[in-house]
Write a protein that holds these residues in place. Structure first.
Motif, PDB file in Angstrom:
ATOM      1  N   SER A 165     -10.950   1.729  -2.180  1.00  9.11           N
ATOM      2  CA  SER A 165     -11.842   1.857  -3.339  1.00  9.11           C
ATOM      3  C   SER A 165     -11.043   1.674  -4.610  1.00  9.11           C
ATOM      4  CB  SER A 165     -12.519   3.227  -3.335  1.00  9.11           C
ATOM      5  OG  SER A 165     -13.247   3.422  -2.143  1.00  9.11           O
ATOM      6  N   ALA A 166      -9.762   2.039  -4.558  1.00  3.74           N
ATOM      7  CA  ALA A 166      -8.836   1.833  -5.680  1.00  3.74           C
ATOM      8  C   ALA A 166      -7.423   1.878  -5.115  1.00  3.74           C
ATOM      9  CB  ALA A 166      -9.025   2.916  -6.749  1.00  3.74           C
ATOM     10  N   GLY A 167      -6.482   1.281  -5.857  1.00  4.94           N
ATOM     11  CA  GLY A 167      -5.090   1.293  -5.429  1.00  4.94           C
ATOM     12  C   GLY A 167      -4.692   0.035  -4.674  1.00  4.94           C
ATOM     13  N   THR A 168      -3.424  -0.025  -4.300  1.00  6.55           N
ATOM     14  CA  THR A 168      -2.886  -1.221  -3.649  1.00  6.55           C
ATOM     15  C   THR A 168      -2.039  -0.854  -2.434  1.00  6.55           C
ATOM     16  OG1 THR A 168      -0.906  -1.222  -5.066  1.00  6.55           O
ATOM     17  CG2 THR A 168      -2.798  -2.553  -5.792  1.00  6.55           C
ATOM     18  N   VAL A 169      -1.969  -1.810  -1.499  1.00  6.14           N
ATOM     19  CA  VAL A 169      -1.073  -1.717  -0.346  1.00  6.14           C
ATOM     20  C   VAL A 169      -0.304  -3.030  -0.281  1.00  6.14           C
ATOM     21  CG1 VAL A 169      -0.864  -1.458   2.155  1.00  6.14           C
ATOM     22  CG2 VAL A 169      -2.684  -0.253   0.930  1.00  6.14           C
ATOM     23  N   THR A 170       1.012  -2.957  -0.303  1.00  3.21           N
ATOM     24  CA  THR A 170       1.816  -4.172  -0.223  1.00  3.21           C
ATOM     25  C   THR A 170       2.745  -4.099   0.978  1.00  3.21           C
ATOM     26  OG1 THR A 170       3.560  -3.293  -1.681  1.00  3.21           O
ATOM     27  CG2 THR A 170       1.762  -4.514  -2.721  1.00  3.21           C
ATOM     28  N   LEU A 171       2.989  -5.252   1.571  1.00  2.00           N
ATOM     29  CA  LEU A 171       3.948  -5.403   2.660  1.00  2.00           C
ATOM     30  C   LEU A 171       4.955  -6.450   2.229  1.00  2.00           C
ATOM     31  CD1 LEU A 171       4.722  -4.673   5.622  1.00  2.00           C
ATOM     32  CD2 LEU A 171       3.374  -6.659   6.328  1.00  2.00           C
ATOM     33  N   GLY A 172       6.194  -6.026   2.074  1.00  7.25           N
ATOM     34  CA  GLY A 172       7.212  -6.951   1.581  1.00  7.25           C
ATOM     35  C   GLY A 172       6.891  -7.475   0.201  1.00  7.25           C
ATOM     36  N   GLY A 200      13.483  -3.215  16.173  1.00  2.81           N
ATOM     37  CA  GLY A 200      13.720  -2.765  14.806  1.00  2.81           C
ATOM     38  C   GLY A 200      12.448  -2.555  14.018  1.00  2.81           C
ATOM     39  N   ALA A 201      11.295  -2.517  14.711  1.00  2.00           N
ATOM     40  CA  ALA A 201      10.002  -2.388  14.031  1.00  2.00           C
ATOM     41  C   ALA A 201       9.857  -1.025  13.356  1.00  2.00           C
ATOM     42  CB  ALA A 201       8.863  -2.575  15.037  1.00  2.00           C
ATOM     43  N   THR A 202       9.030  -0.992  12.330  1.00  2.00           N
ATOM     44  CA  THR A 202       8.598   0.260  11.735  1.00  2.00           C
ATOM     45  C   THR A 202       7.543   0.863  12.650  1.00  2.00           C
ATOM     46  OG1 THR A 202       8.905  -0.692   9.530  1.00  2.00           O
ATOM     47  CG2 THR A 202       7.555   1.304   9.665  1.00  2.00           C
ATOM     48  N   VAL A 203       7.618   2.169  12.883  1.00  3.02           N
ATOM     49  CA  VAL A 203       6.615   2.855  13.691  1.00  3.02           C
ATOM     50  C   VAL A 203       5.988   3.971  12.859  1.00  3.02           C
ATOM     51  CG1 VAL A 203       6.183   4.311  15.714  1.00  3.02           C
ATOM     52  CG2 VAL A 203       7.697   2.329  15.907  1.00  3.02           C
ATOM     53  N   ILE A 204       4.660   3.994  12.846  1.00  3.73           N
ATOM     54  CA  ILE A 204       3.916   5.057  12.170  1.00  3.73           C
ATOM     55  C   ILE A 204       3.046   5.719  13.225  1.00  3.73           C
ATOM     56  CG2 ILE A 204       2.249   5.606  10.358  1.00  3.73           C
ATOM     57  CD1 ILE A 204       3.208   3.062   8.897  1.00  3.73           C
ATOM     58  N   ASP A 233       9.205  -3.711   3.822  1.00  2.00           N
ATOM     59  CA  ASP A 233       8.800  -2.373   3.404  1.00  2.00           C
ATOM     60  C   ASP A 233       7.301  -2.329   3.127  1.00  2.00           C
ATOM     61  OD1 ASP A 233      11.503  -1.924   3.465  1.00  2.00           O
ATOM     62  OD2 ASP A 233      11.750  -1.771   1.290  1.00  2.00           O
ATOM     63  N   ILE A 234       6.721  -1.146   3.315  1.00  2.00           N
ATOM     64  CA  ILE A 234       5.322  -0.898   2.944  1.00  2.00           C
ATOM     65  C   ILE A 234       5.325  -0.055   1.675  1.00  2.00           C
ATOM     66  CG2 ILE A 234       3.161   0.229   3.610  1.00  2.00           C
ATOM     67  CD1 ILE A 234       4.026  -0.184   6.543  1.00  2.00           C
ATOM     68  N   LYS A 235       4.484  -0.431   0.731  1.00  2.00           N
ATOM     69  CA  LYS A 235       4.355   0.362  -0.493  1.00  2.00           C
ATOM     70  C   LYS A 235       2.877   0.585  -0.784  1.00  2.00           C
ATOM     71  CE  LYS A 235       5.972   0.725  -5.268  1.00  2.00           C
ATOM     72  NZ  LYS A 235       6.783   0.076  -6.340  1.00  2.00           N
ATOM     73  N   VAL A 236       2.499   1.846  -0.887  1.00  2.00           N
ATOM     74  CA  VAL A 236       1.112   2.227  -1.174  1.00  2.00           C
ATOM     75  C   VAL A 236       1.097   2.913  -2.534  1.00  2.00           C
ATOM     76  CG1 VAL A 236      -0.855   3.625  -0.425  1.00  2.00           C
ATOM     77  CG2 VAL A 236       0.631   2.534   1.281  1.00  2.00           C
ATOM     78  N   GLU A 266       6.051   5.151  -0.039  1.00  2.00           N
ATOM     79  CA  GLU A 266       6.808   3.967   0.373  1.00  2.00           C
ATOM     80  C   GLU A 266       7.418   4.224   1.742  1.00  2.00           C
ATOM     81  OE1 GLU A 266       9.411   2.061  -2.448  1.00  2.00           O
ATOM     82  OE2 GLU A 266       8.410   3.063  -4.142  1.00  2.00           O
ATOM     83  N   ILE A 267       7.312   3.218   2.619  1.00  2.00           N
ATOM     84  CA  ILE A 267       7.859   3.328   3.969  1.00  2.00           C
ATOM     85  C   ILE A 267       8.849   2.186   4.181  1.00  2.00           C
ATOM     86  CG2 ILE A 267       7.333   3.329   6.437  1.00  2.00           C
ATOM     87  CD1 ILE A 267       4.536   4.376   5.704  1.00  2.00           C
ATOM     88  N   PRO A 268      10.137   2.488   4.204  1.00  2.00           N
ATOM     89  CA  PRO A 268      11.137   1.435   4.411  1.00  2.00           C
ATOM     90  C   PRO A 268      11.012   0.795   5.782  1.00  2.00           C
ATOM     91  CG  PRO A 268      12.143   3.463   3.591  1.00  2.00           C
ATOM     92  CD  PRO A 268      10.751   3.810   4.012  1.00  2.00           C
ATOM     93  N   ALA A 269      11.377  -0.470   5.864  1.00  2.00           N
ATOM     94  CA  ALA A 269      11.345  -1.184   7.139  1.00  2.00           C
ATOM     95  C   ALA A 269      12.223  -0.470   8.156  1.00  2.00           C
ATOM     96  CB  ALA A 269      11.822  -2.617   6.948  1.00  2.00           C
TER      97      ALA A 269
END
Length: 286
Positions: free
Chosen positions: A61-68, A195-199, A3-6, A30-33
């Motif tokens: 500049s601020a904030g976080t991006v996480t993958l898994g 099964g990839a996530t597509v944006i 999952d991606i979480k911003v 949040e973007i589920p896998a």
């Protein structure tokens, strides 16, 4: 797949200078896998800035991006490795073709991943198959191909890394209808088989209505709307108010309603429009 979480993402260009400009502000999503997400918004709304944070190309500049659950900016090594897991296809990617042959261009990413020759070859051939590139073209110069072929080679170069997240910024821009259809089919094939996530960033509301599981609407650096195509296109006035459009089928349904023919319910694809018209006709004859 992860999952991606911003969270609370902010990006300021030329910070601390007279040219300082806030491009995105307080973006949390949040973007589920495995989800197919459409990103829409008018020019300058922050779409491209946002997606360039998802593979570490831009630092927030601020904030976080996480993958898994892993912060992709935690270390330089993590950020470097994320770019193999999150593939980004820029608008007009064919302008970035540079190798002597199609094969070499597609293999550039896998080589940088440190794969051996056998693995590189397998990645290249799978990517070519996903994007409809004939192996007969492998020794041709990518610069001598048609516009649509160049676009597919460029996309294959990203797919060859076999990313678990594939991000595309206006991948059909400038192509004829047949070229657009082929590119979108290639993307759907990759998602279906891996099964990839597509944006997908696009100005085509019709494509978004047909393809996306979810739409995220950007306006002036913020997320204005977030929901399924049905939810988003059920509020055309909100889209119109921020300078966006709706699918052609929705426009037809709205015009019919204006003329006294209410088809009922949201209509945002051609199939739904046909079904709604047939239902209305049956009711009128009953």
């Amino acid at each position: 797949m992860a999952d991606i979480k911003v969270e609370a993402l902010r990006h300021v260009y030329s910070e601390g200078t007279p040219f300082e400009r806030v491009a995105i502000e307080d973006i949390s999503v949040e973007i589920p896998a495995g989800q197919f997400v459409g990103i829409i918004g008018h020019t300058g709304s922050g779409k491209s800035t946002f997606i360039q944070h998802l593979n570490g190309l831009l630092q927030p500049s601020a904030g976080t991006v996480t993958l898994g659950g892993q912060n992709i900016f935690e270390t330089k090594k993590i950020t470097h490795n994320i770019r193999f897991r999150v593939g980004l296809v820029f608008q007009y990617p064919e302008y970035q073709l540079f190798e002597e042959t199609v094969y070499k261009d597609i293999s550039f990413g896998p080589k940088n991943m440190g794969l051996d020759e056998k693995e590189i070859d397998a990645h290249v051939r799978r990517a070519a198959a996903f994007t409809g590139i004939s192996e007969n073209l492998f020794e041709d110069s990518p610069l001598e191909l048609s516009g649509g072929q160049k676009r597919r080679v460029a996309i294959a170069g990203v797919i060859a890394m076999e990313p678990e997240v594939l991000i595309l910024d206006e991948p059909t821009a400038g192509l004829d209808p047949e070229g657009c259809r082929q590119i979108l089919e290639n993307i759907c094939t990759y998602k279906r088989e891996t099964g990839a996530t597509v944006i997908l960033v696009s100005h085509s509301m019709d494509d978004m209505a047909k393809l996306a599981d979810r739409l995220v609407v950007f306006n002036q650096g913020h997320i204005a709307m977030d929901g399924t195509p049905k939810e988003i296109f059920s509020h055309p006035e909100d889209l119109f108010s921020i300078g966006l459009s709706v699918p052609e089928s929705t426009k037809i349904a709205l015009e019919l309603k204006h003329r006294g023919v209410d088809l009922g319910g949201p209509v945002y694809t051609d199939d739904q429009l046909v079904e709604a018209v047939l239902r209305y006709d049956r009711r009128a004859k009953a």
